[in-house]
Design an enzyme around this catalytic site. Structure first.
Site, PDB file in Angstrom:
ATOM      1  N   GLN A 109       0.859  -0.992  -0.102  1.00  0.00           N
ATOM      2  CA  GLN A 109      -0.009   0.152  -0.145  1.00  0.00           C
ATOM      3  C   GLN A 109       0.905   1.236  -0.073  1.00  0.00           C
ATOM      4  OE1 GLN A 109      -1.419   0.845   4.380  1.00  0.00           O
ATOM      5  NE2 GLN A 109      -1.826  -1.694   3.801  1.00  0.00           N
ATOM      6  N   ARG A 302      -4.208   0.530  -2.419  1.00  0.00           N
ATOM      7  CA  ARG A 302      -3.617  -0.667  -2.324  1.00  0.00           C
ATOM      8  C   ARG A 302      -3.032  -1.134  -3.569  1.00  0.00           C
ATOM      9  NH1 ARG A 302      -7.870  -0.738   0.847  1.00  0.00           N
ATOM     10  NH2 ARG A 302      -7.653  -1.463   3.112  1.00  0.00           N
TER      11      ARG A 302
END
Length: 428
Positions: A109, A302
């Site tokens: 992320q 993400r």
């Protein structure tokens, strides 16, 4: 001073024992990933009846003795946060403290800058994207710089390594395939070409874009590389990186994040070490128990190792494609004897408070509001307005108006007490 009840997040990657063991309470029986201590509106702590004056006590008791911390702060931000914090961050607690326990890897992320967060949030609000929608990128209008302090050995991926270092790992894989007489996945020479570009920004971006695109080519390459590694292919001097590829592929077969991990710094923190993560830094926590502190936001873009939504165009706009050294964070000792970790963010700093039996009290570093959690022993907090005893596992919110607060070892204690406190990094 208000003792707190906090929300435990049971994400699947969480340890079933680590947080319970740290805080000295029975395990729930399920995964316990994050204990949130703060006023984030998604999971605010609950403030119990305050220590201090009878008037304050009666005021909260009149509401049942329990208030969501964000609600409590909103009733009188200047009192609870201090005027400087309100002027800088608005009428909300600007930080969030978590106890984090990863038993398996978190998603790969990155977090946006403050400007990106504000623009992205406004854009999705205008488009009518539901805030709970799976495809929503921006849950709020704030950025999320963060740091992690390791309580146990802590494993992570953190930021891009130099393109030449990443290329060296893939060159070792080429040699392994040649040694074993195996057919080299077509993706690998393309990545080597990407990483040979003379401009590092372009080299890293090209390799990342090739991998994040996913598809059969990436899936097949990951499978072939893992097969070679598990059959005994030499991994020195990149044992940790290549072992991570095997582990990640076992949990997320063919995921782009498996091979993206080879572009990133693979780090191992010893207990007591800390690292900070600015906006644009691609990272993933892999395993371990730590104290995590961040600006109060839930904005995450993400990039793999997850079944959740991945918005590739927005991800590419958010990432900083620069090779960085691992941003380690060493403590500073103040003139008052406080051990403080100060990352380059104004929203927070972390204080480690260790109290031997009979030791002199330690002033709680406090610029505006503060939160504190005790992870060993017992601590007595006292201020000119009152006192509060916290046992192992207990936590508290300290209003700005309560300062100064001192942390004392309990009278008659036989063991060391250890606590962590967070406040803003604004000048007191």
């Amino acid at each position: 001073m208000y003792e707190l009840e906090n929300v435990l997040r049971p994400y699947a990657w969480g340890s079933t024992t680590a947080i319970a063991g740290l805080l000295g309470r029975p395990a729930s029986g399920g995964p316990e990933a994050e204990l949130w201590i703060g006023a984030h509106p998604d999971s605010p702590s609950v403030a119990l009846s305050p220590a201090g004056s009878a008037g304050a006590h009666a005021a909260v008791e009149g509401r049942g003795g329990r208030r969501a911390l964000d609600t409590l702060i909103g009733e009188d931000p200047e009192h609870h946060l201090g005027s400087d914090s309100v002027a800088e961050f608005g009428p909300r607690l600007p930080f969030l403290l978590k106890v984090l326990a990863a038993d398996s890897p978190l998603s790969l992320q990155v977090h946006p800058t403050l400007q990106q967060a504000r623009e992205g949030f406004a854009r999705e609000e205008a488009a009518g994207v539901d805030r709970s929608a799976a495809e929503r990128n921006y849950k709020d209008d704030n950025h999320k710089p963060e740091m992690i302090y390791a309580l146990t050995p802590f494993e992570a991926l953190c930021g891009f390594r130099p393109a030449s270092d990443a290329r060296a790992v893939f060159e070792l894989l080429v040699a392994d395939f040649e040694l074993a007489g195996l057919e080299l996945p077509p993706l690998v020479p393309l990545l080597l070409e990407d990483l040979a570009h003379p401009e590092e920004h372009t080299a890293l971006r090209s390799a990342f874009e090739r991998l994040i695109a996913g598809g059969d080519e990436v899936t097949e390459a990951a499978a072939a590389i893992v097969a070679a590694l598990t059959s005994g292919a030499p991994t020195a001097p990149h044992q940790a990186e290549l072992a991570t590829v095997v582990t990640l592929n076992a949990q997320y077969p063919g995921d782009p994040g498996v091979l993206i991990s080879l572009l990133l710094n693979r780090i191992s923190l010893a207990p007591g070490e800390a690292v900070y993560l600015p906006a644009g830094n691609v990272h993933a926590y892999l395993h371990g128990l730590g104290i995590e502190v961040m600006a109060s936001s839930d904005n995450v873009l993400r990039g793999g190792l997850t079944p959740k939504f991945v918005d590739v165009p927005e991800l590419l706009r958010t990432i900083s494609f620069e090779a960085v050294g691992v941003p380690m964070l060493s403590p500073e000792t103040t003139m008052l004897g406080q051990e403080v970790f100060r990352p380059p963010f104004s929203e927070f700093q972390l204080q480690r408070i260790e109290l031997e039996p009979g030791a002199e009290p330690v002033p709680v570093a406090q610029s505006g509001a503060a939160v504190i959690i005790v992870v060993s022993g017992s601590v007595l907090l006292d201020s000119p307005k009152g006192e509060l005893r916290l046992e192992r596992g207990a936590s508290a919110f300290l209003a700005a108006a309560e300062a100064p607060v001192n942390a004392h070892a309990m009278s008659g204690a036989t063991g060391t007490a250890l606590a962590f406190a967070v406040t803003t990094a604004l000048k007191a």
